[in-house]
Design an enzyme around this catalytic site. Structure first.
Site, PDB file in Angstrom:
ATOM      1  N   LYS A   6       0.846  -1.211   0.000  1.00 11.57           N
ATOM      2  CA  LYS A   6       0.000   0.000   0.000  1.00 11.57           C
ATOM      3  C   LYS A   6       0.877   1.255   0.000  1.00 11.57           C
ATOM      4  CE  LYS A   6      -1.810   1.748   3.998  1.00 11.57           C
ATOM      5  NZ  LYS A   6      -1.564   3.188   4.114  1.00 11.57           N
ATOM      6  N   ASN A   7       1.878   1.280   0.879  1.00 15.25           N
ATOM      7  CA  ASN A   7       2.651   2.512   1.042  1.00 15.25           C
ATOM      8  C   ASN A   7       3.621   2.787  -0.113  1.00 15.25           C
ATOM      9  OD1 ASN A   7       1.276   3.000   3.350  1.00 15.25           O
ATOM     10  ND2 ASN A   7       2.989   2.649   4.755  1.00 15.25           N
ATOM     11  N   CYS A  31      -5.306   8.663   9.412  1.00 16.92           N
ATOM     12  CA  CYS A  31      -5.443   8.066  10.742  1.00 16.92           C
ATOM     13  C   CYS A  31      -5.280   9.127  11.829  1.00 16.92           C
ATOM     14  CB  CYS A  31      -4.358   7.013  10.955  1.00 16.92           C
ATOM     15  SG  CYS A  31      -4.683   5.471  10.130  1.00 16.92           S
ATOM     16  N   ARG A  36      -8.653  -0.213   4.843  1.00 19.06           N
ATOM     17  CA  ARG A  36      -7.764   0.762   4.201  1.00 19.06           C
ATOM     18  C   ARG A  36      -6.415   0.131   3.891  1.00 19.06           C
ATOM     19  NH1 ARG A  36      -6.648   5.828   7.494  1.00 19.06           N
ATOM     20  NH2 ARG A  36      -5.277   6.001   5.703  1.00 19.06           N
ATOM     21  N   ASP A  87       4.587   1.165  12.078  1.00 21.37           N
ATOM     22  CA  ASP A  87       3.399   0.487  11.544  1.00 21.37           C
ATOM     23  C   ASP A  87       3.268  -0.952  12.043  1.00 21.37           C
ATOM     24  OD1 ASP A  87       2.673   2.736  10.215  1.00 21.37           O
ATOM     25  OD2 ASP A  87       3.195   2.024   8.207  1.00 21.37           O
ATOM     26  N   ARG A  96       0.536  15.267  12.918  1.00 21.23           N
ATOM     27  CA  ARG A  96       1.068  14.974  11.585  1.00 21.23           C
ATOM     28  C   ARG A  96       1.114  16.172  10.634  1.00 21.23           C
ATOM     29  NH1 ARG A  96      -1.246   9.188   9.764  1.00 21.23           N
ATOM     30  NH2 ARG A  96       0.741   9.035   8.736  1.00 21.23           N
TER      31      ARG A  96
END
Ligand code: UD1
Length: 420
Positions: free
Chosen positions: A22-23, A117, A400, A307, A122
């Site tokens: 995903k990232n 999230c 997600r 993560d 952030r």
């Protein structure tokens, strides 16, 4: 709203294929905006966040086609919109990654300040500082970042004040079409940055040093089309490894890259897992049914990834001994602690960045709520260990980032159902 119903107590065992990362997929899809010709992105995972990015690209005027093998083809010949609206950016922080490519190629862009999230404030100051260094005029107005560089960006030295994955990615992409040479200093070294750099080079960019803390980009006048296959998802792989270890099971992951998981594999071995791997598989077997408690501390790659902090905590919750977990990347990333304690864990929080986990013999089922993406997967692991049936609410967070999680866990013998 979907929920997961999980009856715990079985050891997970079996084979699984790891999905594309995903990232990596998200910045790579944002990077397709740099190219005039069609770009084919292979191995993209079927996830809500990827769908959100595809919707955003479509909104901006790119043609996006997904073929029967789930390759995503993006043609961003001409964009009709240079504004990424709040509605499409609020659910996913990675949407902010369209900023660099749009300013670089079109000389202007407006992107809503991001959401994503709820794991701390952030900010995006490093992205903006870097774009300014490259010659863009940047203002923040009415919740939008507005950036302009009518005569294009100009390469220079950019010093990031802290290590940021998204900041490094946004600036790498912006610098590809800047005139002259850019040197980005204090870069994130995550494998996904290496993947993005390799992708950009496939399109004709001149990026070097990605994977080290200084990345050099020699600007080119345009990027062409190409075909790129996204790397395997190291967080997904790590999550299933931890799930197998926590349940005293064994798992064989295919399409997984052990070189991207060094810190996690080392900690799993310290917990009692036997691990073997080659270039594209990882297998894990627990030698004892109960893991040993292991301290972890998150840090930028190659350190232990934030993560995977929550998932590792779920394993420590039932481990033999007491462990300390320090979270150094995000300021509010212990939201799973309260929920794990509802399942019978004994975890104390010390401020925002430290947790002490006293391992207990057993967890017991209870209704719990997912609060963010990785916290959700830690609750799945805790529920797989717990006696009885746990229902996890708000699992849209999991969707997600984890492709068909219930099917993959069923494949390993887990008793997991999606319910409404
Ligand atoms: C990415 C990952 C996310 C992972 C995180 C850290 C994607 C899509 N997401 O998120 O899964 O948890 O890296 O490995 O790849 N910061 C600033 N100013 C900035 C940018 C960041 O202060 O301009 C701070 C953040 O608030 C945070 C830290 O730096 O405390 C790291 O954030 P960053 O590396 O940018 O994370 P993301 O790219 O958002």
């Amino acid at each position: 709203m979907d929920k997961l119903s999980i009856t715990g107590g079985q050891s997970l065992s079996g084979r699984l294929r790891v999905s594309g990362a995903k990232n990596s997929t998200l910045p790579i899809l944002a990077g397709t905006l740099l190219a005039k010709e069609p770009v084919l992105v292979g191995n993209a995972p079927h996830l809500q966040d990827v769908t959100t990015m595809i919707e955003l690209l479509g909104h901006l005027g790119a043609d996006v086609v997904i073929d029967e093998k789930l390759n995503v083809e993006v043609s961003a010949k001409d964009l009709c919109q240079l504004r990424a609206p709040y509605e499409l950016v609020k659910t996913m922080r990675a949407s902010f990654l369209v900023l660099g490519p749009m300013v670089a190629r079109y000389g202007q862009a407006e992107v809503s300040l991001p959401g994503g999230c709820a794991i701390g404030s952030r900010p995006v100051d490093q992205h903006l500082k870097g774009l300014e260094a490259l010659g863009a005029k940047v203002v923040v107005e009415d919740g939008y970042v507005k950036a302009e560089a009518p005569n294009g960006l100009t390469g220079t030295d950019v010093y990031m004040d802290l290590v940021t994955v998204g900041g490094t990615e946004n600036l790498m992409m912006a610098a590809c079409l800047a005139s002259g040479e850019t040197r980005l200093h204090n870069c994130a070294r995550e494998p996904e940055i290496v993947d993005l750099g390799d992708f950009l080079n496939t399109l004709g960019a001149q990026v070097s040093g990605h994977g080290t803390s200084t990345i050099t980009i020699v600007g080119v006048s345009e990027l062409k089309g190409g075909h790129y296959r996204v790397m395997p998802d190291r967080v997904e792989a790590g999550t299933y490894l931890i799930a197998a270890a926590a349940t005293g099971g064994e798992v064989f992951l295919t399409g997984a890259d052990p070189h991207t998981l060094g810190a996690v594999l080392e900690k799993l071995q310290m917990a009692g897992a036997e691990i073997s791997s080659d270039d594209d598989h990882i297998s894990l077997r627990m030698s004892n049914t109960r893991p040993q408690a292991v301290d972890i501390e998150t840090s930028p790659y190659p350190g232990f990834p934030t993560d995977m902090q929550a998932q590792f905590m779920a394993m420590n919750a039932v481990a033999d001994g007491t462990s300390t977990i320090r979270e150094n990347i995000f300021e509010n990333r212990f939201m799973h602690v309260q929920e794990m304690n509802r399942l019978g864990a004994n975890i104390e929080l010390h401020g925002h960045s430290m947790a002490v986990v006293h391992g207990v013999q057993n967890l017991r089922a209870a209704p719990v709520m997912a609060t963010d993406l990785r916290a959700s997967s830690s609750l799945v692991i805790a529920a797989l260990v717990a006696e009885g049936t746990t229902v996890i609410d708000r699992i849209y967070h999991i969707d997600r980032g984890y492709e068909t999680i219930e099917e993959k866990l069923q494949q390993l013998g887990g008793s997991v159902q999606r319910v409404r």
